[in-house]
Write a protein that holds these residues in place. Structure first.
Motif: not given
Ligand code: ZN
Length: 488
Positions: A111-118
């Motif tokens: 389960y992988i997440y990136v932020t809209r900030g990155i």
């Protein structure tokens, strides 16, 4: 906080972890990729269950970025990489969380997440692929599950005794940093290993890992002389060393590969309109006033208190951390009195409560009462206010230790009494800033281009980093740069 998401706590994941340790088996397995011996407490099925549970908490507590096209795009890239990894059979899932922070993280089980900030801070598809590859590496090399297992043990030793009901746990969160459980910190070796895997996955998929190295330069600039170090940089030491290590590995492993994909133009087009920075529609601070334009309420916190707005809870605490005040939103059938809701709340959370009183705050009916809770280590005292607005019920819970409650009660009461409708109509119209693209008409410095695009002095440094260009660097004619569309 948002209107649509139900109030959630992390208590479930704690009880799940507790259960996993109780039924888990201690074993040492050799990692399929590295051959390193690892302390593994959980089977793969348990690893997946652990990740799925934690991801459900992340989805609710951080919130997903509401843009289907962008979500599908990131998921597509991620799955493409994961399919070529050593653990293709995991239930891989890639999501963008609605956070301005520059971060990416991996939970056990894929389960992988990136932020809209990155996303806003990257300049190409190849950079995104590198970051996703790095996070995939944490899962394939089993860092995530290893680390979560260690934290389970640590948590059982010290922390768990204090977790008695969700409010006290959140009290701990606001003092100790929220969501600490989910932001697993890996060691230096694990980070380097994930970097190497990220480079390898990028190359296998035909992307240029130079872009991943370049992104470390952006992270380095973000952490230079700034109060708020982005999480991905703070948990990932030495951006410059890692940049060099990636380039070195690339020299060795690139071999005969040519025409590696960068994907700058397509990537930039996808960022057009991306929300940038905090989204004030979900609540914002003006001095010590918290204003929520969607829910149309405001309240005032004491001078000097720090306030943290999350998807489900607004936390506030004095600088010395001696108390905490949390605001949550519940739904109740229209006509439920604040008093009835309060009694229900106290009963559910097993709190002893004292004599309360009904009152009016702004145009709302409200009820407040003192309460206390005994945990294994301490007695927590509090003052709670419940405010009804149609079917919405606001819960304002102030907590402190027994010897401090006398001093804090009037402070908690003042916050409860400050609750009101938004008084300045203009606050209801506030909009988030968004990234826009600007085509530089002729060759000029970034500083000049930003000026031509109508950017203010205040935004110059931010945009210099977001574009990964120095202000005095020359931008070629026809090149697109990221600019900001500010709320009027
Ligand atoms: Zn990492």
């Amino acid at each position: 906080m948002t209107t649509t998401r139900a109030s959630a706590s992390l208590a479930r994941s704690w009880s799940l972890l507790y259960l996993l340790v109780a039924i888990g088996w201690m074993g040492c397995a050799r990692d399929p990729i590295t051959g390193r011996r690892q302390l593994v407490l959980v089977s793969e099925a348990e690893e997946i269950a652990m990740g799925r549970q934690a991801s459900a908490d992340v989805d609710v507590s951080m919130g997903l970025y509401p843009d289907d096209a962008l979500q599908t795009y990131v998921e597509g890239l991620g799955l493409e990489l994961a399919r070529r990894s050593e653990r293709p059979e995991l239930p891989w899932r890639f999501r963008i969380v609605d956070s301005p922070v520059v971060n990416a993280f991996a939970l056990p089980g894929g389960y992988i997440y990136v932020t809209r900030g990155i996303l806003a801070h990257m300049g190409s598809e190849a950079a995104l692929v590198g970051v996703l590859g790095h996070e995939i590496g944490h899962v394939t090399a089993r860092h995530s599950v290893e680390q979560m297992s260690k934290q389970q043990l640590a948590g059982l030793g010290v922390g768990l005794g204090g977790i008695f009901f969700p409010e006290v746990q959140q009290f701990g969160d606001v003092l100790g940093g929220s969501l600490g459980l989910l932001f697993l910190k890996f060691g230096r070796d694990a980070e380097r290993e994930s970097d190497r895997l990220g480079v390898r996955y990028s190359l296998t998929a035909g992307y240029d890992p130079t872009e991943m190295a370049t992104f470390f330069a952006v992270l380095g600039r973000l952490s230079e002389g700034r109060a708020s170090v982005p999480s991905w940089a703070s948990t990932h030491p030495d951006p410059q060393d890692r940049e060099q290590a990636i380039l070195e590995q690339l020299r060795v492993e690139r071999g005969a590969l040519t025409d590696l994909e960068v994907g700058e133009e397509g990537y930039l087009s996808r960022l057009d309109g991306l929300v940038f920075g905090e989204n004030p529609r979900e609540g914002f601070m003006r001095d010590q006033r918290f204003i929520h334009p969607e829910l149309r309420f405001q309240l005032d916190y004491p001078e000097g208190w720090r306030v943290q707005n999350t998807q489900t809870v607004v936390y506030a605490a004095p600088p010395d951390g001696g108390a905490a005040l949390q605001l949550t939103l519940a739904r109740a059938p229209e006509g439920t009195s604040p008093e009835a809701h309060a009694r229900d709340f106290f009963r559910k959370n097993r709190l002893e409560f004292g004599t309360g009183e009904q009152l009016r705050v702004g145009p709302f009916t409200a009820y407040r009462a003192p309460f206390r809770a005994r945990t294994q280590n301490a007695e927590i005292y509090g003052q709670a206010g419940f405010i009804a607005d149609g079917e919405l019920l606001y819960e304002l819970i102030g907590l402190t230790r027994a010897n401090a409650i006398r001093g804090y009660t009037p402070i908690f009461n003042a916050v409860i009494e400050s609750f009101d409708r938004v008084t300045d109509e203009r606050d209801l119209e506030v909009q988030p800033s968004r990234l826009k693209l600007y085509t530089v008409p002729r060759s000029m410095t970034l500083a000049n281009a930003l000026e031509q695009a109508g950017m203010t002095e205040d935004d110059r440094d931010t945009l210099s980093i977001v574009n990964n260009l120095r202000l005095n660097e020359t931008v070629a004619a026809g090149k697109r740069i990221k600019i900001l569309e500010r709320s009027p």
